[in-house]
Write a protein that holds these residues in place. Sequence first.
Motif, PDB file in Angstrom:
ATOM      1  N   GLY A  87      23.959  45.589  31.318  1.00  0.00           N
ATOM      2  CA  GLY A  87      24.478  44.428  32.036  1.00  0.00           C
ATOM      3  C   GLY A  87      25.495  43.656  31.219  1.00  0.00           C
ATOM      4  N   CYS A  88      25.208  43.471  29.934  1.00  0.00           N
ATOM      5  CA  CYS A  88      26.152  42.759  29.066  1.00  0.00           C
ATOM      6  C   CYS A  88      27.441  43.543  28.881  1.00  0.00           C
ATOM      7  N   ALA A  89      27.325  44.849  28.698  1.00  0.00           N
ATOM      8  CA  ALA A  89      28.523  45.681  28.526  1.00  0.00           C
ATOM      9  C   ALA A  89      29.381  45.652  29.784  1.00  0.00           C
ATOM     10  N   LEU A  90      28.736  45.742  30.945  1.00  0.00           N
ATOM     11  CA  LEU A  90      29.504  45.689  32.200  1.00  0.00           C
ATOM     12  C   LEU A  90      30.147  44.319  32.394  1.00  0.00           C
ATOM     13  N   GLY A  91      29.440  43.257  32.056  1.00  0.00           N
ATOM     14  CA  GLY A  91      30.006  41.916  32.168  1.00  0.00           C
ATOM     15  C   GLY A  91      31.230  41.744  31.284  1.00  0.00           C
ATOM     16  N   LEU A  92      31.136  42.256  30.066  1.00  0.00           N
ATOM     17  CA  LEU A  92      32.274  42.196  29.154  1.00  0.00           C
ATOM     18  C   LEU A  92      33.438  43.038  29.671  1.00  0.00           C
ATOM     19  N   ALA A  93      33.133  44.228  30.163  1.00  0.00           N
ATOM     20  CA  ALA A  93      34.180  45.097  30.711  1.00  0.00           C
ATOM     21  C   ALA A  93      34.901  44.403  31.859  1.00  0.00           C
ATOM     22  N   ASP A 123      49.148  46.948  41.778  1.00  0.00           N
ATOM     23  CA  ASP A 123      48.438  47.366  40.568  1.00  0.00           C
ATOM     24  C   ASP A 123      47.551  46.248  40.035  1.00  0.00           C
ATOM     25  N   VAL A 124      48.082  45.040  40.005  1.00  0.00           N
ATOM     26  CA  VAL A 124      47.319  43.891  39.519  1.00  0.00           C
ATOM     27  C   VAL A 124      46.132  43.621  40.443  1.00  0.00           C
ATOM     28  N   ALA A 125      46.376  43.682  41.748  1.00  0.00           N
ATOM     29  CA  ALA A 125      45.289  43.464  42.713  1.00  0.00           C
ATOM     30  C   ALA A 125      44.209  44.519  42.570  1.00  0.00           C
ATOM     31  N   ASN A 183      40.351  43.739  41.720  1.00  0.00           N
ATOM     32  CA  ASN A 183      39.288  44.286  42.564  1.00  0.00           C
ATOM     33  C   ASN A 183      38.299  45.100  41.725  1.00  0.00           C
ATOM     34  N   CYS A 184      38.827  45.896  40.811  1.00  0.00           N
ATOM     35  CA  CYS A 184      37.976  46.686  39.919  1.00  0.00           C
ATOM     36  C   CYS A 184      37.097  45.768  39.072  1.00  0.00           C
ATOM     37  N   ALA A 185      37.684  44.704  38.532  1.00  0.00           N
ATOM     38  CA  ALA A 185      36.916  43.751  37.733  1.00  0.00           C
ATOM     39  C   ALA A 185      35.786  43.136  38.554  1.00  0.00           C
ATOM     40  N   ALA A 186      36.071  42.822  39.804  1.00  0.00           N
ATOM     41  CA  ALA A 186      35.042  42.248  40.672  1.00  0.00           C
ATOM     42  C   ALA A 186      33.915  43.242  40.920  1.00  0.00           C
ATOM     43  N   ARG A 194      35.292  41.195  32.341  1.00  0.00           N
ATOM     44  CA  ARG A 194      36.154  40.142  31.807  1.00  0.00           C
ATOM     45  C   ARG A 194      37.419  40.713  31.192  1.00  0.00           C
ATOM     46  N   LEU A 195      37.294  41.850  30.488  1.00  0.00           N
ATOM     47  CA  LEU A 195      38.463  42.467  29.870  1.00  0.00           C
ATOM     48  C   LEU A 195      39.437  43.007  30.911  1.00  0.00           C
ATOM     49  N   ILE A 196      38.895  43.628  31.962  1.00  0.00           N
ATOM     50  CA  ILE A 196      39.762  44.156  33.026  1.00  0.00           C
ATOM     51  C   ILE A 196      40.491  43.008  33.717  1.00  0.00           C
ATOM     52  N   GLU A 197      39.773  41.937  34.000  1.00  0.00           N
ATOM     53  CA  GLU A 197      40.404  40.786  34.653  1.00  0.00           C
ATOM     54  C   GLU A 197      41.478  40.173  33.748  1.00  0.00           C
ATOM     55  N   PHE A 198      41.188  40.058  32.462  1.00  0.00           N
ATOM     56  CA  PHE A 198      42.164  39.541  31.507  1.00  0.00           C
ATOM     57  C   PHE A 198      43.435  40.386  31.521  1.00  0.00           C
ATOM     58  N   ALA A 199      43.253  41.708  31.465  1.00  0.00           N
ATOM     59  CA  ALA A 199      44.403  42.609  31.480  1.00  0.00           C
ATOM     60  C   ALA A 199      45.208  42.453  32.765  1.00  0.00           C
TER      61      ALA A 199
END
Length: 86
Positions: A27-33, A52-54, A58-61, A35-40
């Motif tokens: 769960g923590c690893a997925l939460g961090l992932a 591409d950004v959308a 969507n992937c981050a969500a 956040r990183l995807i959304e940041f990118a």
Amino acid sequence: MADQSVTETADRLMCLLNELPVSERSGCALGLASRLIEFAAFEMAGTYSADDVADLINCAARVDHASSDVQTAMPDTIPQTFRRMQ
């Protein structure tokens, strides 16, 4: 030099994740992932296509939802014998 620093930081983060109880790691690893995807995605806004950004947002969500699902579905009830084996 920056790549090495990022790699070292990622390695330290992986060590920290490995130190968490088994029931919390995914769960923590997925939460961090998430956040990183959304940041990118937001860093790419204005440079890359809106589609591409959308897609990344969507992937981050989706990853964030998976994180929530994992955290609620995996209670801290793993038998002690299993924990010792890992």
